[in-house]
Write a protein that holds these residues in place. Structure first.
Motif, PDB file in Angstrom:
ATOM      1  N   GLU A   1      20.368  27.929  16.824  1.00  0.00           N
ATOM      2  CA  GLU A   1      20.046  29.179  16.135  1.00  0.00           C
ATOM      3  C   GLU A   1      21.247  29.691  15.348  1.00  0.00           C
ATOM      4  N   ASN A   2      22.431  29.665  15.964  1.00  0.00           N
ATOM      5  CA  ASN A   2      23.633  30.102  15.270  1.00  0.00           C
ATOM      6  C   ASN A   2      23.981  29.170  14.116  1.00  0.00           C
TER       7      ASN A   2
ATOM      8  N   HIS B   1      21.896  27.482  12.204  1.00  0.00           N
ATOM      9  CA  HIS B   1      21.023  27.736  11.050  1.00  0.00           C
ATOM     10  C   HIS B   1      21.359  29.066  10.399  1.00  0.00           C
ATOM     11  N   HIS B   2      21.742  30.053  11.199  1.00  0.00           N
ATOM     12  CA  HIS B   2      22.180  31.325  10.624  1.00  0.00           C
ATOM     13  C   HIS B   2      23.447  31.122   9.798  1.00  0.00           C
TER      14      HIS B   2
ATOM     15  N   ARG C   1      13.878  26.312   9.731  1.00  0.00           N
ATOM     16  CA  ARG C   1      14.695  27.186  10.560  1.00  0.00           C
ATOM     17  C   ARG C   1      15.679  28.018   9.738  1.00  0.00           C
TER      18      ARG C   1
ATOM     19  N   GLU D   1      16.209  32.791   8.299  1.00  0.00           N
ATOM     20  CA  GLU D   1      17.556  33.362   8.401  1.00  0.00           C
ATOM     21  C   GLU D   1      18.053  33.791   7.021  1.00  0.00           C
TER      22      GLU D   1
ATOM     23  N   LYS E   1       7.983  29.212  16.750  1.00  0.00           N
ATOM     24  CA  LYS E   1       9.412  29.401  17.012  1.00  0.00           C
ATOM     25  C   LYS E   1       9.835  28.706  18.303  1.00  0.00           C
TER      26      LYS E   1
ATOM     27  N   ARG F   1      12.709  25.534  18.458  1.00  0.00           N
ATOM     28  CA  ARG F   1      13.905  25.514  19.304  1.00  0.00           C
ATOM     29  C   ARG F   1      13.971  24.274  20.196  1.00  0.00           C
TER      30      ARG F   1
END
Length: 501
Positions: free
Chosen positions: A4-5, A7-8, A75, A79, A245, A249
């Motif tokens: 997640e981090n 892709h952000h 993903r 973002e 979602k 993940r």
């Protein structure tokens, strides 16, 4: 770094290299590419962008396409969209905070915009943000609702007059086609709003209107096509987003393009058929019954409260909760009985503006704003009058609400007496609502009741504002000089009215 981090971080690295949020006009993605609409292609830093580890290539077509690969692009896109919205909101707040200059018609409009931005920021509670997201699902549908609603009204008129019988079946098909598939559009927009893949939201929501659901039994009953309507579609797509979602993940990127869509549609689809459709159908029926009961038994009192409280609801952002209710009523009964009552708030605002114009003959700034905003106010566009005139003044905002209350009481009274006045679409109010009116006693009586409500709202808003909208001190400050800068630069800070709304 977690996925997640990661892709952000990719989205955060891409945004400045394409010119920032101000240079981005649209964001979308396909199987492998992030597709961006850009205002100025020259602002893109191509070499630095291509050097990013996550970027597999760039393709220039009608959009600027950044190749990120399957799975990854799905993903990174949400973002990236979130970062664009955050940057734009920060820019708007900064512009509002630095507005200066003398009080003129343009200055008042800027002041109102800054006040609105401040209110929006202060009201950014989780509940109100959720309502705003719900509104963002339905607002893009309003043009189609208006267009189809007007065609339906024209068709009804032709049928009643027995004119052009060969044309009316075609008009029926044109007016009804969108409503027959509105759940698909709601599902598409829901998934887009909550960060899922829009087409998957539409796919799950389309189950609601599929004719074959009549063969499915849930809770001891066979389902009906369309059961649950827009509420069922909203819930189905929202659930689909969460399933998607979850898959993003956990599913390996190599098989994401096969596994994630399949599981999203399957899991959310089964939940829709064996739970959501039935529950949403019960809620939709309850909403229709509650609206009918409210105006049938509450009548003038219910109309008074609804018409009087609508402007404060708008200020607090709570009016957005009414959009799916309106849509549900239109889907079930063919029209919403709530909108004509709530539209009386705009009538009170117009009456108040006329009174302010007469009470402040020497204040050229306020009078100029009223002259430019009054005709849009008659057509149901009330924001210029709210944020440019009545709300900064304080007391006139309350007297405008009083005008809306009396107009709403008039329409509510006739509903109690058996004349239902409704609208076949949401969006317009004021005079613009006339082409969309419908009811249970013919178009002539429906139009007459609505027009009577507008007249009462205008008159009550005018009288309340003219006689009670200003204190002697306010009149002395506001009408003593042509510009009256002090009173409007600080919108009634000592008056608790403004804080209450």
């Amino acid at each position: 770094m977690s996925d997640e981090n990661k892709h952000h971080a990719t989205a955060a690295a891409l945004l400045p290299l394409v010119g920032g949020a101000g240079n981005v006009t649209s964001v979308a993605h396909c199987m492998t590419r992030l597709r961006l609409g850009l205002r100025d292609r020259s602002l893109v830093q191509d070499e630095r962008l291509r050097a990013l580890p996550a970027v597999l290539g760039v393709v220039e077509d009608d959009t600027y396409q950044i190749v990120l690969g399957p799975g990854t692009v799905a993903r990174v896109t949400p973002e990236f969209e979130a970062l664009v919205e955050t940057e734009r909101a920060g820019t708007a707040r900064a512009a509002a905070d630095h507005g200066t200059g003398p009080v003129t018609a343009e200055g008042l409009a800027a002041q109102g915009a800054a006040f609105r931005a401040e209110r929006r920021t202060r009201n950014a509670t989780p509940f109100k943000l959720f309502l705003r997201r719900i509104a963002d699902i339905f607002v893009p549908l309003i043009p189609a609702l208006i267009g189809c609603g007007i065609i339906a009204g024209l068709n009804g008129l032709l049928v009643n007059l027995h004119w052009l019988p060969a044309l009316t079946p075609a008009l029926t098909a044109i007016a009804s086609g969108f409503m027959a598939l509105i759940t698909v559009f709601v599902g598409h927009n829901t998934a887009k709003e909550f960060g899922g893949t829009p087409v998957l939201g539409g796919a799950v929501a389309s189950i609601v209107v599929y004719a074959g659901v009549a063969d499915v039994e849930a809770f001891g009953r066979h389902l009906s096509p369309g059961q649950g309507g827009v509420l069922g579609a909203l819930g189905a797509a929202w659930l689909g987003v969460h399933v998607e979602k979850w898959c993003r993940r956990r599913v390996p990127e190599a098989v994401d393009v096969l596994v994630t869509p399949t599981l999203t549609v399957l899991v959310a689809g089964l939940a829709t058929l064996f739970g959501l459709m039935f529950l949403a159908g019960e809620v939709s029926a309850w909403i229709g019954d509650a609206a009918d009961w409210l105006l049938t038994h509450g009548g003038a009192g219910a109309g008074f409260l609804l018409g009087g409280l609508f402007l404060p609801l708008v200020m607090l952002g709570l009016h957005q909760a009414l959009i799916p209710i309106h849509t549900t009523l239109i889907e079930g009964a063919g029209f919403t009985v709530l909108l004509p009552v709530l539209a009386m708030a705009g009538a009170g605002q117009v009456g108040a503006a006329i009174a302010i114009h007469l009470r402040l003959p020497h204040n050229t700034s306020v009078r100029a704003t009223i002259k430019s905003a009054l005709w849009p106010g008659f057509l149901g566009v009330g924001e210029p009058l709210i944020y440019g005139v009545s709300l900064p003044l304080g007391r006139p905002f309350v007297t405008a609400c009083a005008g809306g209350a009396f107009g709403g009481a008039f329409v509510g009274l006739f509903n109690q007496l058996g004349t239902a006045v409704g609208s076949t679409a949401i969006g317009p109010s004021g005079w613009a609502l006339f082409p969309l009116l419908d009811g249970n006693h013919g178009l002539g009586r429906t139009v007459a009741v609505y027009a009577g409500g507008l007249a009462v709202g205008y008159a009550a808003g005018f009288l309340a504002t003219y006689f009670f909208g200003f204190t002697k001190t306010m009149l002395g400050e506001l009408d003593a000089a042509p510009d009256a800068p002090a009173a409007l630069r600080q919108p009634a800070p000592a008056d608790p009215v403004t804080e209450k709304v």
